[in-house]
Design a protein around this motif. Sequence first.
Motif, mmCIF file in Angstrom:
data_model
loop_
_atom_site.group_PDB
_atom_site.id
_atom_site.type_symbol
_atom_site.label_atom_id
_atom_site.label_comp_id
_atom_site.label_asym_id
_atom_site.label_seq_id
_atom_site.Cartn_x
_atom_site.Cartn_y
_atom_site.Cartn_z
ATOM 1 N N LYS A 73 50.087 32.886 -6.594
ATOM 2 C CA LYS A 73 51.486 32.919 -6.973
ATOM 3 C C LYS A 73 52.309 33.643 -5.902
ATOM 4 O O LYS A 73 51.892 34.679 -5.391
ATOM 5 C CB LYS A 73 51.626 33.657 -8.323
ATOM 6 N N VAL B 209 44.102 45.141 2.149
ATOM 7 C CA VAL B 209 43.615 45.893 0.995
ATOM 8 C C VAL B 209 43.447 47.359 1.409
ATOM 9 O O VAL B 209 42.853 47.656 2.448
ATOM 10 C CB VAL B 209 42.287 45.309 0.475
ATOM 11 N N PHE C 48 45.669 45.222 -2.732
ATOM 12 C CA PHE C 48 46.420 44.613 -1.632
ATOM 13 C C PHE C 48 47.803 45.238 -1.603
ATOM 14 O O PHE C 48 48.529 45.217 -2.600
ATOM 15 C CB PHE C 48 46.546 43.104 -1.830
ATOM 16 N N TYR D 144 46.407 43.577 -9.225
ATOM 17 C CA TYR D 144 45.034 43.142 -8.956
ATOM 18 C C TYR D 144 44.327 44.319 -8.337
ATOM 19 O O TYR D 144 44.427 44.543 -7.131
ATOM 20 C CB TYR D 144 45.020 41.956 -7.999
ATOM 21 N N PRO E 233 41.427 41.299 -5.163
ATOM 22 C CA PRO E 233 42.555 41.659 -4.301
ATOM 23 C C PRO E 233 42.386 41.142 -2.874
ATOM 24 O O PRO E 233 43.364 41.061 -2.128
ATOM 25 C CB PRO E 233 42.568 43.192 -4.336
ATOM 26 N N PHE E 234 41.183 40.784 -2.490
ATOM 27 C CA PHE E 234 40.951 40.316 -1.111
ATOM 28 C C PHE E 234 41.501 38.912 -0.887
ATOM 29 O O PHE E 234 41.547 38.437 0.246
ATOM 30 C CB PHE E 234 39.447 40.335 -0.795
ATOM 31 N N TYR F 98 54.941 37.430 -0.471
ATOM 32 C CA TYR F 98 53.484 37.376 -0.329
ATOM 33 C C TYR F 98 52.893 36.545 -1.453
ATOM 34 O O TYR F 98 53.570 36.252 -2.445
ATOM 35 C CB TYR F 98 52.884 38.793 -0.293
ATOM 36 N N ASP G 111 49.945 36.323 -4.256
ATOM 37 C CA ASP G 111 48.992 37.191 -4.958
ATOM 38 C C ASP G 111 47.640 36.487 -5.075
ATOM 39 O O ASP G 111 47.498 35.323 -4.706
ATOM 40 C CB ASP G 111 49.594 37.667 -6.290
ATOM 41 N N PRO G 112 46.621 37.214 -5.538
ATOM 42 C CA PRO G 112 45.272 36.637 -5.579
ATOM 43 C C PRO G 112 45.167 35.371 -6.428
ATOM 44 O O PRO G 112 44.240 34.584 -6.242
ATOM 45 C CB PRO G 112 44.436 37.781 -6.185
ATOM 46 N N ASP G 113 46.129 35.154 -7.338
ATOM 47 C CA ASP G 113 46.116 33.924 -8.125
ATOM 48 C C ASP G 113 46.895 32.788 -7.466
ATOM 49 O O ASP G 113 47.089 31.731 -8.064
ATOM 50 C CB ASP G 113 46.706 34.186 -9.531
ATOM 51 N N GLU H 246 40.802 46.601 -7.878
ATOM 52 C CA GLU H 246 39.366 46.795 -8.058
ATOM 53 C C GLU H 246 39.068 48.281 -8.120
ATOM 54 O O GLU H 246 39.573 49.055 -7.307
ATOM 55 C CB GLU H 246 38.594 46.172 -6.888
ATOM 56 N N LYS I 131 40.911 49.651 -4.957
ATOM 57 C CA LYS I 131 41.214 48.763 -3.822
ATOM 58 C C LYS I 131 42.346 47.852 -4.284
ATOM 59 O O LYS I 131 42.244 47.213 -5.333
ATOM 60 C CB LYS I 131 40.011 47.894 -3.458
ATOM 61 N N ALA J 147 44.567 37.946 -1.513
ATOM 62 C CA ALA J 147 46.015 37.976 -1.267
ATOM 63 C C ALA J 147 46.308 37.962 0.230
ATOM 64 O O ALA J 147 45.470 38.347 1.035
ATOM 65 C CB ALA J 147 46.611 39.226 -1.890
ATOM 66 N N HIS J 148 47.492 37.459 0.618
ATOM 67 C CA HIS J 148 47.898 37.520 2.031
ATOM 68 C C HIS J 148 49.421 37.473 2.154
ATOM 69 O O HIS J 148 50.098 36.959 1.264
ATOM 70 C CB HIS J 148 47.265 36.371 2.836
ATOM 71 N N VAL J 149 49.927 37.962 3.265
ATOM 72 C CA VAL J 149 51.371 37.936 3.525
ATOM 73 C C VAL J 149 51.783 36.558 4.029
ATOM 74 O O VAL J 149 51.073 35.954 4.830
ATOM 75 C CB VAL J 149 51.760 39.000 4.576
#
Lengths: 206, 206
Positions: A35, B85, B78, B162, A5-6, A29, A31-33, B164, B76, A8-10
């Motif tokens: 997308k 997070v 996002f 996502y 999850p870390f 936003y 996602d961690p992948d 944790e 945890k 991901a970002h806006v």
Amino acid sequence: MKNSPFKAHVDKVQPMEQGKWIQTRKIDYTDPDGKSRVWEMAVRTTRTETTGLDAVSILGLLQKPGSKGKHVVLTKQFRPPVGKVVVELPAGLIDPNESVATTAERELLEETGYHGKVTKESIPLYSDPGLTNANMALATVDIDMADPRNTDPQPQLEDGEYIEVFTLPMAGLYDGLLAVCEKEGTTVDARLFHLAEGLRLADALQ
Amino acid sequence: MKNSPFKAHVDKVQPMEQGKWIQTRKIDYTDPDGKSRVWEMAVRTTRTETTGLDAVSILGLLQKPGSKGKHVVLTKQFRPPVGKVVVELPAGLIDPNESVATTAERELLEETGYHGKVTKESIPLYSDPGLTNANMALATVDIDMADPRNTDPQPQLEDGEYIEVFTLPMAGLYDGLLAVCEKEGTTVDARLFHLAEGLRLADALQ
């Protein structure tokens, strides 16, 4: 194994709709992948840049003369979104250029009439982070009942504010809140209830 | 002397703006003095009529083999509205025709992989009653580590989730949360933090 999850970002925040006090926003936003995704949120339009916080909530503790444990200062307030009277900790929005401590002591005085001193400030806390960016700090405030100004506390309510002040013993806060709800048809702020649940759990563990 | 908050009531709720998941609404209400006033609120469009609740939050407690006290199951995740997070209790929206207990056990399994049994349900709680009608119940869930299904818990995350999973000892939960925030740059859900503050306060009072 799903991604962290870390990661991901806006990417972008767009105003979607506009009220005077609340705005609905659509968030794009990543996602961690990697997308692109969309989320919807509600935002208070009143946040000051001073603290990056919307509100302060006050854990006001006082010792009644002749009583053993501490009492918690609580409010009853009609909350239009809920359509009911809600039992809460005293709280208020932070004014521009105001600190957490100043807000806490000012709001405690305005809503309850008690003069108190902030002894502790929490980190920023998010009240419902899947729905809104609304955040707050929890300030612990010591109320000295030997202070003559606290003998006959007089709230200084604004036009449109109708707040009843009461206290409950911190020992047994959980049962005290449930008793008020049952007797008076009130409901409880989730944050206050979780505080009471923590106190109860600790007791149960002894 | 201001009038009683119990004399207020809602008169009309109007949709103001529309998202898919969130709607901003303007509320006309009557204050305790009989004056018509307006309030703005954010509403989840997904609430089922089954329970009159939006969500369930899960206090999942387990005892690790060889360890003394209980641990709390935490997530945890996002959170786009916060842009960070956030450490939270596992939680989820209630599906149509689902009870609080069913939601709690389903969401715990999906988000964390643990099989548990609900032992306690709270009254309806309002997460930020000045801003939104969003509400939840807190379900306490006992996780039996002797259950072979809990030996190697496997979350069943949906597309776009996502999460944790980790645990912290209930004793010292407050310090544990602050340590995670400092180390990992996370922030904390206000309800979870208040639970930890209650546990800490009870300890401080011993």
